[in-house]
Write an enzyme that holds these catalytic residues in place. Structure first.
Site, short mmCIF file in Angstrom:
data_model
loop_
_atom_site.label_atom_id
_atom_site.label_comp_id
_atom_site.label_asym_id
_atom_site.label_seq_id
_atom_site.Cartn_x
_atom_site.Cartn_y
_atom_site.Cartn_z
N ALA A 198 -4.62 7.57 -4.32
CA ALA A 198 -3.23 7.17 -4.57
C ALA A 198 -3.28 5.68 -4.94
O ALA A 198 -3.16 4.80 -4.08
CB ALA A 198 -2.39 7.39 -3.32
N THR A 239 0.85 -1.20 0.00
CA THR A 239 0.00 0.00 0.00
C THR A 239 0.88 1.24 0.00
O THR A 239 2.07 1.16 -0.30
CB THR A 239 -0.99 -0.04 1.20
OG1 THR A 239 -1.96 1.00 1.05
CG2 THR A 239 -0.29 0.13 2.54
N ASN A 240 0.32 2.41 0.33
CA ASN A 240 1.11 3.65 0.40
C ASN A 240 0.58 4.52 1.53
O ASN A 240 -0.35 4.13 2.24
CB ASN A 240 1.06 4.39 -0.95
CG ASN A 240 -0.37 4.71 -1.34
OD1 ASN A 240 -1.05 5.47 -0.68
ND2 ASN A 240 -0.83 4.10 -2.43
N ARG A 241 1.15 5.71 1.70
CA ARG A 241 0.87 6.53 2.88
C ARG A 241 -0.38 7.41 2.76
O ARG A 241 -0.62 8.24 3.63
CB ARG A 241 2.06 7.45 3.16
CG ARG A 241 3.30 6.73 3.57
CD ARG A 241 4.39 7.76 3.87
NE ARG A 241 5.68 7.12 3.98
CZ ARG A 241 6.12 6.54 5.08
NH1 ARG A 241 5.37 6.51 6.16
NH2 ARG A 241 7.31 5.96 5.10
#
Ligand code: CTP
Length: 234
Positions: free
Chosen positions: A100, A28-30
């Site tokens: 995102a 995943t991402n932030r």
């Protein structure tokens, strides 16, 4: 009913996606989802109906004022986000792609749990093969018709304006909102809005305020565009 008489319909994608590796792990991402939720809240407050396609976030859906419709589509992966976003895009007037989206996903899903001892034969190293995910915004850009307005985001660590303008053209956008990695997971952001006609606007504020300004700008442009296409058809 003609588009100028009814509530504008708005699609917003928000948050990160999660790409499973096995039953317990994912990539995943932030992204916190704050900017996307701020855009959705501002669109509702401006009298629009909203489809919010959201990855997993820790935020409550924004309140819908009386009469406004909010439909929340909760998804995990990029492919699920695509499956929810494309039909909503077909019926919308304005779309804000704030999510995102993970550009890659593991090529294979391990059904159980990946075990350390199974990696011993390869010296203990885990090599993950990743394959590209669909670019949802690009697909919307391909399908966009004259009366729709499409807004994308560009998260750039370097060469921001050049890369953002490339995305504006490549994905057939009306606006691209340039921001940097520091905006992820923060409550404030510093963004530059680049319009297809060359206009540039810089905004440094709380994400909730940025959401309001983006929606106002896009609605104003969409109404103008609608007026122009009507005048051409007459
Ligand atoms: N986007 C999308 N689907 C993807 C990747 C991105 O819809 N698979 C959308 C995002 O929601 C955003 C825009 O495309 O509005 C740009 O995303 P960004 O991550 O900045 O750029 P990428 O196109 O993924 O390119 P790169 O990672 O190389 O900068």
């Amino acid at each position: 009913m003609s588009a100028s008489l009814r509530r504008p319909r708005v699609l917003v994608t928000a948050g990160p996606t999660r790409e499973p590796i096995d039953r317990v792990r994912y990539l995943t991402n932030r992204s916190s989802g704050r900017m996307g939720y701020a855009v959705a809240a501002a669109a509702l407050a401006a009298g629009c109906d909203v489809d919010l396609v959201t990855g997993p976030v820790d935020l409550a859906p924004p309140p819908a004022p009386r009469g406004a419709r909010l439909t929340v589509h909760r998804v995990e992966t990029a492919r699920q986000m695509r499956a929810a976003a494309l039909p909503a895009f077909r019926g919308c007037d304005l779309a804000f792609h704030v999510a995102a989206v993970s550009d890659f996903r593991p090529a294979r899903f391990v059904r159980g749990k990946l075990k350390k001892r199974d990696l011993a034969a390869r010296g203990g190293a885990l090599v993950l093969e990743l394959v590209p995910n669909p670019d949802i915004l690009w697909e919307c850009g391909q399908r966009k018709h004259q009366r729709q307005l499409l807004v994308g985001f560009a998260l750039e660590a370097a060469d921001g304006v050049r890369n953002a303008l490339f995305k504006l053209r490549e994905k057939n956008l009306d606006f691209v909102v340039l921001n940097g990695p520091s905006a992820l997971n923060a409550t404030r952001a510093d963004v530059t809005v680049l319009a297809r006609d060359g206009e540039r606007i810089s905004i440094r504020a709380e994400k909730s305020r940025i959401g309001g300004q983006l929606v106002a700008l896009a609605l104003e442009r969409w109404r103008r565009q609608l007026h122009k296409t009507k005048a051409t058809i007459r």
